[in-house]
Design a protein around this motif. Structure first.
Motif, short mmCIF file in Angstrom:
data_model
loop_
_atom_site.label_atom_id
_atom_site.label_comp_id
_atom_site.label_asym_id
_atom_site.label_seq_id
_atom_site.Cartn_x
_atom_site.Cartn_y
_atom_site.Cartn_z
N PRO A 167 0.91 -0.98 0.10
CA PRO A 167 0.47 0.25 -0.61
C PRO A 167 1.04 1.66 0.30
CG PRO A 167 -0.45 -1.27 1.42
CD PRO A 167 0.53 -1.74 0.91
N CYS A 168 0.56 2.79 -0.50
CA CYS A 168 1.00 3.92 -0.50
C CYS A 168 0.83 4.27 0.66
CB CYS A 168 1.33 3.87 -2.36
SG CYS A 168 -0.93 5.03 -2.43
N ALA A 169 -0.03 3.75 1.35
CA ALA A 169 -0.95 5.27 2.54
C ALA A 169 -2.36 4.18 3.20
CB ALA A 169 -1.18 6.19 2.09
N GLN A 170 -1.80 4.35 4.40
CA GLN A 170 -3.10 3.99 5.31
C GLN A 170 -3.71 5.48 5.85
OE1 GLN A 170 -1.14 3.29 9.06
NE2 GLN A 170 0.96 3.95 8.84
N VAL A 171 -5.33 4.88 5.86
CA VAL A 171 -6.29 5.82 5.97
C VAL A 171 -6.88 5.14 7.39
CG1 VAL A 171 -8.29 7.02 5.09
CG2 VAL A 171 -6.16 6.51 3.51
N SER A 286 8.93 1.88 11.53
CA SER A 286 9.00 3.03 10.77
C SER A 286 9.20 3.14 8.45
CB SER A 286 10.77 3.49 11.16
OG SER A 286 11.73 2.65 10.96
N ALA A 287 8.88 1.67 8.81
CA ALA A 287 9.30 1.36 7.47
C ALA A 287 7.34 1.08 6.84
CB ALA A 287 9.29 -0.32 7.21
N VAL A 288 6.33 1.83 7.68
CA VAL A 288 5.33 1.87 7.22
C VAL A 288 5.41 3.15 6.23
CG1 VAL A 288 4.13 0.99 8.97
CG2 VAL A 288 4.05 2.96 8.88
N PRO A 289 4.23 3.18 5.30
CA PRO A 289 3.86 4.56 4.47
C PRO A 289 3.42 5.52 4.76
CG PRO A 289 1.78 2.84 4.26
CD PRO A 289 2.74 1.61 5.43
N PRO A 290 3.10 6.76 4.27
CA PRO A 290 2.56 7.76 4.46
C PRO A 290 1.35 7.41 5.57
CG PRO A 290 3.65 7.92 2.82
CD PRO A 290 3.60 6.97 3.48
N ALA A 291 1.06 8.37 6.76
CA ALA A 291 0.01 7.93 7.00
C ALA A 291 -1.22 9.37 6.90
CB ALA A 291 -0.17 7.19 8.71
N PHE A 292 -2.56 9.16 7.36
CA PHE A 292 -3.98 9.55 7.45
C PHE A 292 -4.39 9.23 8.59
CE2 PHE A 292 -7.86 10.56 7.66
CZ PHE A 292 -8.03 12.42 7.69
N TYR A 308 -0.38 7.34 17.95
CA TYR A 308 0.37 6.58 16.67
C TYR A 308 1.12 8.25 16.13
CZ TYR A 308 0.58 3.45 12.74
OH TYR A 308 0.89 2.55 11.87
N THR A 309 0.54 8.91 15.76
CA THR A 309 1.02 9.70 14.89
C THR A 309 2.00 10.84 15.63
OG1 THR A 309 -1.36 10.90 14.01
CG2 THR A 309 -0.18 12.77 14.25
N ARG A 310 2.22 10.90 16.63
CA ARG A 310 3.35 11.41 17.40
C ARG A 310 5.05 10.67 16.70
NH1 ARG A 310 2.55 15.57 20.85
NH2 ARG A 310 0.68 16.52 20.31
N ARG A 311 4.27 9.36 17.10
CA ARG A 311 5.12 7.90 16.41
C ARG A 311 5.84 8.35 15.39
NH1 ARG A 311 5.26 1.91 18.87
NH2 ARG A 311 7.50 2.32 18.11
N LEU A 312 4.83 8.36 14.26
CA LEU A 312 4.84 8.38 12.74
C LEU A 312 6.19 9.38 12.58
CD1 LEU A 312 1.89 7.17 11.48
CD2 LEU A 312 4.13 5.74 11.76
N VAL A 317 8.25 8.90 9.26
CA VAL A 317 6.52 9.06 8.71
C VAL A 317 6.11 10.33 8.27
CG1 VAL A 317 5.15 6.93 7.99
CG2 VAL A 317 7.00 6.29 9.20
N PRO A 318 5.74 10.60 6.91
CA PRO A 318 4.84 11.45 7.08
C PRO A 318 3.49 11.30 7.48
CG PRO A 318 5.67 10.83 5.25
CD PRO A 318 6.74 9.71 5.67
N VAL A 319 2.83 11.85 7.90
CA VAL A 319 1.53 12.06 8.43
C VAL A 319 0.54 13.12 8.45
CG1 VAL A 319 2.86 12.11 10.61
CG2 VAL A 319 0.40 10.57 10.51
N THR A 320 -0.78 13.31 8.31
CA THR A 320 -1.45 14.04 8.27
C THR A 320 -2.22 13.18 10.06
OG1 THR A 320 -0.75 14.96 6.13
CG2 THR A 320 -2.66 15.16 7.87
N TRP A 321 -2.91 14.85 10.83
CA TRP A 321 -3.55 14.08 11.19
C TRP A 321 -4.51 15.61 11.76
CZ3 TRP A 321 -2.87 17.11 16.75
CH2 TRP A 321 -4.31 16.65 17.24
N HIS A 322 -5.71 15.08 11.49
CA HIS A 322 -7.03 15.55 12.36
C HIS A 322 -7.59 15.12 13.43
CE1 HIS A 322 -9.98 18.73 11.57
NE2 HIS A 322 -11.01 17.67 11.29
N ASN A 323 -7.91 16.21 14.22
CA ASN A 323 -8.63 15.73 15.39
C ASN A 323 -10.04 16.69 15.18
OD1 ASN A 323 -9.46 14.36 17.85
ND2 ASN A 323 -9.35 16.54 18.80
N ALA A 324 -10.95 15.60 14.80
CA ALA A 324 -12.56 16.44 14.86
C ALA A 324 -13.32 17.20 15.87
CB ALA A 324 -13.70 15.28 13.93
#
Length: 359
Positions: A167-171, A286-292, A308-312, A317-324
């Motif tokens: 996979p290229c990313a994890q959502v 560290s080997a996982v793909p970028p994440a949202f 999880y966001t902080r660890r990435l 590891v590129p990560v995008t985080w949003h808290n609703a």
């Protein structure tokens, strides 16, 4: 209601939950214009494929989606509305996976089903669906987010350039990522907020692992984690690392308790990275793909998504985080549900679509 029926010997609470979830959440609308929907089988796993029909200048992106439901309920039908929305709004081919459910089928059956369906789709994406296999992400909500994160780690550990597509990313939409600590601030602040109560998380993990429920109180008290493991996990589950505005809602640090060896042996598989992806070692993570990662303010699982966001981030590891800020666990299932609809459900789905469009 499920617990009452169970105690009366009329119906198991798991079966009641499945029936109620299917009754309320299953989509019954006709296929919308601009979308083609097919029920297929990938590597003996049932899937539903959502293909946009609008012309595309090249091969499309893809998303393999795993539904939520605590590994015990939910289905292709209950996630239908969400998958339709993502497919149409992001012009993405979405594959929804009907993995087998606990407690009839226990770990790692669900993860194995998700792996089989994902790898099959990656192998046929280009020729059969006009999808670029290098632009296929995996994702899911709640337990589905857990399966997506765990699968990314599993496939990353096996990946060899030029040999196996990954996979290229994890959502990850309010994912369940650990079962080491049920007393994080989010559990204390939101433990009685529907639709996911604190005690139910422990119940679902137990169904996933062993089909039992008697050890729920011990899990909630942290008796399943030996002292040396609590020390190790503590660096990844430290409330001090949470944003100040989250801690401002209040929480109490729990006094460490002695562990129960019998309970630990019952659930120790749950502390592995395949069940608790947040607890993976640095090399694997560290080997996982970028994440949202999307979390909800009024959700018991909020903090583990943040951790999880902080660890990435720390591992590069590129990560995008949003808290609703105005949402709760399971909110996306209340999109387009008539009188059960929540406006915040569409706002959350828009965030998901915005990220998928970047793949």
């Amino acid at each position: 209601m499920g617990r009452i029926l169970d105690r009366l010997g009329l119906c198991s609470q798991v079966r009641f939950t499945r029936w109620a979830t299917g009754l309320i959440m299953a989509s019954r609308r006709p296929v919308p214009e601009g979308l083609r929907i097919k029920d297929l089988t990938f590597a003996e796993v049932p899937v539903r494929v959502y293909e946009p029909t609008a012309p595309s200048s090249g091969k499309r992106r893809g998303l393999v989606y795993f539904h939520g439901g605590g590994w015990v309920s939910g289905s292709i039908d209950t996630s239908d509305e969400v998958c339709r929305y993502i497919a149409i709004k992001s012009e993405t081919t979405v594959v929804s996976v009907g993995y087998r459910l606990a407690p009839e089928h226990r770990y790692p059956t669900q993860l194995d089903d998700c792996e089989a369906a994902t790898c099959h789709f990656l192998s046929v994406a280009a020729d059969s669906f006009g999808v670029d296999p290098c632009r296929v992400a995996v994702g899911g909500d709640s337990a589905g987010g857990n399966l997506a994160a765990a699968l990314c780690q599993r496939l990353a550990g096996r990946h060899q350039p030029g040999h196996l597509l990954a996979p290229c990313a994890q959502v990850l939409i309010y994912p369940a990522l650990q079962m080491a600590d049920f007393n994080l601030p989010s559990y204390q602040q939101n433990g009685t907020v529907p639709i996911l109560l604190r005690a139910r998380v422990a119940f679902y993990f137990l169904q996933y692992l062993c089909g039992e429920a008697y050890a729920c109180p011990e899990l909630l008290d942290g008796l399943h984690v030996p002292a040396e493991l609590k020390l190790r996990y503590g660096r990844w589950l430290d409330p001090n690392d949470l944003p100040a505005e989250i801690k401002a809602r209040g929480f109490e640090r729990q006094t460490p308790s002695e562990h129960d060896g019998e309970v630990y042996h019952l659930v120790k598989a749950g502390l592995s990275a395949e069940v608790s992806p947040l607890l993976a070692d640095d090399a694997a993570l560290s080997a996982v793909p970028p994440a949202f990662v999307l979390t909800c303010e009024y959700d018991v699982l909020r903090d583990e998504g943040i951790f999880y966001t902080r660890r990435l981030e720390q591992l590069g590891v590129p990560v995008t985080w949003h808290n609703a800020p105005d949402s709760f666990h399971g909110v996306i299932n209340f999109y387009n549900r008539g009188w059960l609809s929540f406006a915040s459900a569409e706002r959350v789905l828009e965030r998901v679509v915005d990220y998928v469009k970047t793949l």
